[in-house]
Design a protein around this motif. Structure first.
Motif, mmCIF file in Angstrom:
data_model
loop_
_atom_site.group_PDB
_atom_site.id
_atom_site.type_symbol
_atom_site.label_atom_id
_atom_site.label_comp_id
_atom_site.label_asym_id
_atom_site.label_seq_id
_atom_site.Cartn_x
_atom_site.Cartn_y
_atom_site.Cartn_z
ATOM 1 N N ASP A 10 -4.114 -7.592 -3.450
ATOM 2 C CA ASP A 10 -4.583 -6.390 -2.743
ATOM 3 C C ASP A 10 -6.046 -6.111 -3.049
ATOM 4 O OD1 ASP A 10 -4.251 -3.936 -1.191
ATOM 5 O OD2 ASP A 10 -4.324 -2.892 -3.120
ATOM 6 N N ARG A 11 -6.425 -6.257 -4.333
ATOM 7 C CA ARG A 11 -7.829 -6.035 -4.710
ATOM 8 C C ARG A 11 -8.734 -7.117 -4.124
ATOM 9 N NH1 ARG A 11 -5.631 -4.980 -9.870
ATOM 10 N NH2 ARG A 11 -6.272 -7.065 -10.537
ATOM 11 N N LEU A 12 -8.228 -8.335 -4.065
ATOM 12 C CA LEU A 12 -9.043 -9.469 -3.641
ATOM 13 C C LEU A 12 -9.231 -9.514 -2.127
ATOM 14 C CD1 LEU A 12 -10.428 -11.779 -5.189
ATOM 15 C CD2 LEU A 12 -8.472 -13.230 -4.603
ATOM 16 N N TYR A 13 -8.119 -9.287 -1.398
ATOM 17 C CA TYR A 13 -8.166 -9.475 0.059
ATOM 18 C C TYR A 13 -7.882 -8.202 0.863
ATOM 19 C CZ TYR A 13 -7.868 -14.364 -1.386
ATOM 20 O OH TYR A 13 -8.090 -15.581 -1.978
ATOM 21 N N ASP A 14 -7.529 -7.108 0.150
ATOM 22 C CA ASP A 14 -7.223 -5.838 0.814
ATOM 23 C C ASP A 14 -6.191 -6.050 1.931
ATOM 24 O OD1 ASP A 14 -7.380 -3.119 1.221
ATOM 25 O OD2 ASP A 14 -9.035 -3.264 2.653
ATOM 26 N N ILE A 15 -5.079 -6.689 1.580
ATOM 27 C CA ILE A 15 -4.030 -6.974 2.549
ATOM 28 C C ILE A 15 -3.236 -5.706 2.829
ATOM 29 C CG2 ILE A 15 -1.962 -8.368 3.012
ATOM 30 C CD1 ILE A 15 -3.077 -10.414 1.015
ATOM 31 N N PRO A 16 -3.075 -5.319 4.096
ATOM 32 C CA PRO A 16 -2.334 -4.095 4.441
ATOM 33 C C PRO A 16 -0.903 -4.131 3.891
ATOM 34 C CG PRO A 16 -3.504 -4.936 6.354
ATOM 35 C CD PRO A 16 -3.633 -5.987 5.290
ATOM 36 N N GLY A 17 -0.504 -3.056 3.256
ATOM 37 C CA GLY A 17 0.845 -2.942 2.714
ATOM 38 C C GLY A 17 0.961 -3.333 1.258
ATOM 39 N N PHE A 18 0.043 -4.156 0.775
ATOM 40 C CA PHE A 18 0.140 -4.599 -0.615
ATOM 41 C C PHE A 18 -0.198 -3.478 -1.599
ATOM 42 C CE2 PHE A 18 0.073 -9.513 -0.744
ATOM 43 C CZ PHE A 18 1.040 -9.543 0.253
ATOM 44 N N GLY A 19 -0.867 -2.450 -1.115
ATOM 45 C CA GLY A 19 -1.197 -1.314 -1.974
ATOM 46 C C GLY A 19 0.039 -0.567 -2.452
ATOM 47 N N LEU A 20 1.145 -0.763 -1.735
ATOM 48 C CA LEU A 20 2.397 -0.103 -2.124
ATOM 49 C C LEU A 20 2.836 -0.493 -3.528
ATOM 50 C CD1 LEU A 20 4.594 -0.392 1.104
ATOM 51 C CD2 LEU A 20 3.874 1.730 -0.014
ATOM 52 N N PHE A 21 2.467 -1.687 -3.938
ATOM 53 C CA PHE A 21 2.942 -2.201 -5.219
ATOM 54 C C PHE A 21 2.289 -1.502 -6.409
ATOM 55 C CE2 PHE A 21 3.994 -5.418 -2.155
ATOM 56 C CZ PHE A 21 5.238 -5.864 -2.557
ATOM 57 N N ARG A 22 1.308 -0.661 -6.137
ATOM 58 C CA ARG A 22 0.702 0.133 -7.214
ATOM 59 C C ARG A 22 1.559 1.341 -7.559
ATOM 60 N NH1 ARG A 22 -3.292 2.766 -5.794
ATOM 61 N NH2 ARG A 22 -3.396 2.325 -3.559
ATOM 62 N N PHE A 23 2.448 1.736 -6.636
ATOM 63 C CA PHE A 23 3.217 2.965 -6.815
ATOM 64 C C PHE A 23 4.520 2.712 -7.564
ATOM 65 C CE2 PHE A 23 0.599 3.723 -3.062
ATOM 66 C CZ PHE A 23 0.002 4.933 -3.409
ATOM 67 N N ILE A 24 4.754 3.522 -8.580
ATOM 68 C CA ILE A 24 5.957 3.377 -9.398
ATOM 69 C C ILE A 24 7.212 3.612 -8.565
ATOM 70 C CG2 ILE A 24 7.265 4.468 -11.274
ATOM 71 C CD1 ILE A 24 4.598 4.851 -12.739
ATOM 72 N N THR A 25 7.167 4.588 -7.668
ATOM 73 C CA THR A 25 8.347 4.895 -6.863
ATOM 74 C C THR A 25 8.777 3.700 -6.023
ATOM 75 O OG1 THR A 25 6.805 5.909 -5.288
ATOM 76 C CG2 THR A 25 8.017 7.392 -6.745
ATOM 77 N N PHE A 26 7.807 3.003 -5.425
ATOM 78 C CA PHE A 26 8.129 1.826 -4.614
ATOM 79 C C PHE A 26 8.711 0.717 -5.483
ATOM 80 C CE2 PHE A 26 6.972 -2.345 -2.936
ATOM 81 C CZ PHE A 26 7.557 -2.289 -1.679
ATOM 82 N N ARG A 27 8.076 0.473 -6.626
ATOM 83 C CA ARG A 27 8.548 -0.604 -7.495
ATOM 84 C C ARG A 27 9.900 -0.274 -8.132
ATOM 85 N NH1 ARG A 27 5.101 -1.255 -11.771
ATOM 86 N NH2 ARG A 27 3.708 0.469 -11.241
ATOM 87 N N ALA A 28 10.151 1.007 -8.381
ATOM 88 C CA ALA A 28 11.455 1.409 -8.917
ATOM 89 C C ALA A 28 12.550 1.146 -7.880
ATOM 90 C CB ALA A 28 11.437 2.881 -9.305
ATOM 91 N N GLY A 29 12.275 1.487 -6.631
ATOM 92 C CA GLY A 29 13.237 1.206 -5.573
ATOM 93 C C GLY A 29 13.480 -0.289 -5.423
ATOM 94 N N ALA A 30 12.388 -1.057 -5.493
ATOM 95 C CA ALA A 30 12.508 -2.519 -5.381
ATOM 96 C C ALA A 30 13.307 -3.089 -6.554
ATOM 97 C CB ALA A 30 11.115 -3.149 -5.340
ATOM 98 N N ALA A 31 13.102 -2.538 -7.743
ATOM 99 C CA ALA A 31 13.833 -3.004 -8.930
ATOM 100 C C ALA A 31 15.325 -2.717 -8.797
ATOM 101 C CB ALA A 31 13.278 -2.338 -10.187
ATOM 102 N N ALA A 32 15.656 -1.532 -8.272
ATOM 103 C CA ALA A 32 17.067 -1.169 -8.099
ATOM 104 C C ALA A 32 17.754 -2.108 -7.112
ATOM 105 C CB ALA A 32 17.180 0.280 -7.622
ATOM 106 N N VAL A 33 17.086 -2.381 -5.986
ATOM 107 C CA VAL A 33 17.654 -3.275 -4.967
ATOM 108 C C VAL A 33 17.774 -4.693 -5.520
ATOM 109 C CG1 VAL A 33 17.272 -4.325 -2.700
ATOM 110 C CG2 VAL A 33 16.842 -1.879 -3.039
#
Length: 374
Positions: A10-33
């Motif tokens: 995300d920092r290197l290429y500014d890919i749309p949507g990759f910024g979500l991975f900075r958020f704990i809430t998103f990663r917590a949901g992903a971890a649960a799934v």
């Protein structure tokens, strides 16, 4: 690991949507799934292998007679739970975060102690498994490591943690912490050892322990997220613990793993956790309360584990006292832990488990209410 990969891209290429991975809430949901998927995928494979190796539960003479039908059910299913917690946490959490490192250490170390106990019981056919004092040594060692790091090297976790290193918050009271001083490390050791054994005692009915652990773990995910959020912690007037929010990802994985394992462990159980799972999960819950500075909330949040343990202590104490006084031991409950008492009263096993779940949810609500009712 995925956290670093996606944030780097995300920092290197500014890919749309990759910024979500900075958020704990998103990663917590992903971890649960992810945990849920791993449990569903791994469960049948592990159960099949355990059956092939004839690693089954021995008949328990100290349980109600109805439990004799459970003999031979595959055990050591805690391996499913541990894999479903550890791998998603490694994938989605910041693994350089010291809070995450400590909780992973507790889970893996106590999982190893439980695995050794199960191995000696079901493979080597030693009825008592790992000798009790050796089990306690393992639990105490884990508690000493966690308590020692927080007390003597808080800067490894958070540069500001030294202000609160031996303190804990008090439920229902605002802007007030209890400083345990030199008692802090013994208290941490006691909490981790006690909760580890308490969950082990609770693991006596199909789905009881893992379902209750899932409810407690989900609650801890919310508390950890709030504790690591500068604005929310200030709003709720609780100490801000920098980096603590990453623990929410671990707790979310725990919740997903519990739900996945419950699929196989619900009545009638296809597999049991064994000490591999119960000792690790209990210790992890105790360690979580230590790491989020909510040690005094544990009796409320883990109320089911508390009453199960107290029922055993009261039963044994009263039996010894009456035997010494009257020459014949008497009992308070028909059988301990408490869930066996209700079994002997004629309650069906699924009803006992469901009602314990209801109580656990009510305790969860009460625990979360302590953050506003202050």
């Amino acid at each position: 690991m995925l956290y670093y990969a996606f944030t780097y891209l995300d920092r290197l290429y500014d890919i749309p949507g990759f910024g979500l991975f900075r958020f704990i809430t998103f990663r917590a949901g992903a971890a649960a799934v992810t945990a849920l998927i791993i449990a569903f995928w791994l469960g049948p494979k592990v159960i099949r292998k355990l059956r092939e190796l004839q690693i089954g539960e021995a008949a328990k003479t100290e349980a109600p007679k109805t439990h004799l039908t459970k003999a031979g059910t595959p055990t050591m299913g805690g391996l499913i739970v541990l894999a479903s917690i550890l791998f998603p946490t490694l994938l989605w959490a910041d693994i350089r975060n010291m809070y995450v490192i400590l909780i992973l250490f507790v889970t893996a170390a106590l999982g190893a102690v439980g695995f050794l106990d199960d191995y000696l019981k079901v493979v080597k056919k030693k009825p008592k498994g790992l000798i009790g004092r050796y089990k306690i040594v393992g639990q105490v060692t884990v508690g000493l490591v966690v308590g020692g790091i927080i007390y003597f090297a808080p800067q490894w976790i958070d540069p500001d943690l030294w202000k609160l290193k031996s303190s804990t918050t008090i439920p229902f009271l605002k802007n007030l912490e209890l400083d345990l001083g030199w008692l802090y490390i013994p208290v941490v050791v006691f909490i981790i050892t006690a909760t580890s054994n308490a969950v082990n005692l609770t693991d006596g009915l199909d789905g009881l322990a893992i379902g209750t652990v899932g409810i407690v773990g989900t609650t801890l995910a919310v508390i950890a997220y709030v504790s690591g959020h500068a604005e929310l912690s200030q709003y709720l007037t609780i100490p801000f613990l920098r980096g603590n929010g990453e623990l929410a990802i671990y707790c979310a994985a725990l919740g997903g793993a519990a739900l996945g394992f419950l699929w196989f462990n619900s009545y009638p159980a296809q597999v049991f956790m064994g000490d591999t799972g119960s000792l690790a999960l209990g210790g992890a819950i105790g360690a979580m309360c230590v790491l989020i500075k909510k040690e005094l909330l544990l009796p409320t949040l883990g109320g089911i584990f508390l009453i199960e343990t107290l029922s055993v202590i009261l039963q044994r104490g009263y039996f010894k006292y009456t035997k010494k006084k009257y020459g014949e031991g008497r009992r308070i409950f028909r059988m301990a832990p408490l869930h066996h008492h209700f079994e002997l009263l004629g309650w069906p096993e699924p009803k006992i488990v469901t009602r314990f779940y209801i109580m656990a949810i009510l305790l969860m609500i009460l625990s979360l209410a302590t953050f506003k009712v202050r």
